[in-house]
Design a protein around this motif. Structure first.
Motif, mmCIF file in Angstrom:
data_model
loop_
_atom_site.group_PDB
_atom_site.id
_atom_site.type_symbol
_atom_site.label_atom_id
_atom_site.label_comp_id
_atom_site.label_asym_id
_atom_site.label_seq_id
_atom_site.Cartn_x
_atom_site.Cartn_y
_atom_site.Cartn_z
ATOM 1 N N ILE A 39 -26.848 6.838 -107.860
ATOM 2 C CA ILE A 39 -25.434 6.888 -108.256
ATOM 3 C C ILE A 39 -25.164 8.151 -109.074
ATOM 4 N N ILE A 40 -26.073 8.491 -109.973
ATOM 5 C CA ILE A 40 -25.912 9.714 -110.766
ATOM 6 C C ILE A 40 -25.890 10.938 -109.859
ATOM 7 N N LEU A 41 -26.775 10.965 -108.872
ATOM 8 C CA LEU A 41 -26.818 12.112 -107.957
ATOM 9 C C LEU A 41 -25.523 12.253 -107.177
ATOM 10 N N LEU A 42 -24.964 11.141 -106.721
ATOM 11 C CA LEU A 42 -23.689 11.193 -105.996
ATOM 12 C C LEU A 42 -22.586 11.744 -106.881
ATOM 13 N N ARG A 43 -22.540 11.305 -108.115
ATOM 14 C CA ARG A 43 -21.545 11.810 -109.063
ATOM 15 C C ARG A 43 -21.752 13.300 -109.329
ATOM 16 N N LEU A 44 -22.999 13.698 -109.476
ATOM 17 C CA LEU A 44 -23.305 15.102 -109.729
ATOM 18 C C LEU A 44 -22.844 15.984 -108.575
ATOM 19 N N PHE A 45 -23.059 15.512 -107.361
ATOM 20 C CA PHE A 45 -22.659 16.300 -106.195
ATOM 21 C C PHE A 45 -21.141 16.470 -106.145
#
Length: 201
Positions: A39-45
């Motif tokens: 979830i953090i990676l999706l937000r970061l992208f």
């Protein structure tokens, strides 16, 4: 005149929040660590895409970099919407219907006819092309469970494990203590470094 300061402040603030969230993963079960990492990676992208598209449009309008230096666009836009129209049509035989910002190649293709190849934005993207590539491949594997995304994701797995490993999910790759720092922390910090380079701080 539009300012790049707000764009930098946004990504600085939001990535700091994500780093704080990352710091709490150790209190979660391994299953939840992997899920929250994804979830953090999706937000970061999403933050990355917003930064790149917004700053590119503002620079096309003549906005100065944060350090005060001025860009030298090949064609100057009169508004953010005009900049997007130029990205789609300037110097092209056929206009691009949709602007994609998820690869270094796409970014440079979007802005090349408007900002030129020697603009700081282009050089910053070149310097971070591997980071951008990994971020996209992992994001696509999380968001899309299809043959193409799985194949592209294995490129990242091979870079870090030395071989294809189908059991290494994005969540495991991002959160595993095998790497120090964990890849997710590295991506968060690399985004912050890229943002500074992109807006010239």
């Amino acid at each position: 005149m539009p300012s790049l300061v707000a764009d930098y402040r946004t990504i600085d603030r939001e990535t700091a929040k994500l780093l704080n969230l990352f710091g709490t993963l150790g209190s979660l079960s391994p299953k939840h660590q992997k899920l929250v990492s994804e979830i953090i990676l999706l937000r970061l992208f999403d933050l990355f895409l917003n930064l790149v598209s917004s700053v590119a449009a503002k620079v096309a309008c003549g906005a100065s970099y944060v350090d005060g230096t001025l860009p030298t666009p090949l064609t100057r836009a009169t508004s953010i919407n005009h900049a997007k129209q130029l990205f789609q049509s300037q110097g092209r035989k056929n206009a691009k219907m949709q602007l994609r910002w998820s690869t270094a190649r796409d970014i440079k293709d979007n802005i090349g006819f408007v900002l030129g190849g020697h603009e700081n934005l282009v050089l910053a993207v070149d310097r971070s092309s591997l980071f951008i590539d990994e971020l996209r491949r992992i994001r696509n594997r999380i968001a899309h469970s299809n043959k193409s995304s799985r194949s592209e994701y294995q490129v990242v797995v091979r870079r870090h494990y030395g071989a294809n490993r189908n059991q290494v999910t994005p969540g495991l790759l991002l959160a595993t203590p095998r790497f120090r720092p964990a890849l997710l922390e590295r991506y968060l910090r690399e985004t912050r470094v890229f943002a500074k380079d992109f807006v010239k701080i």
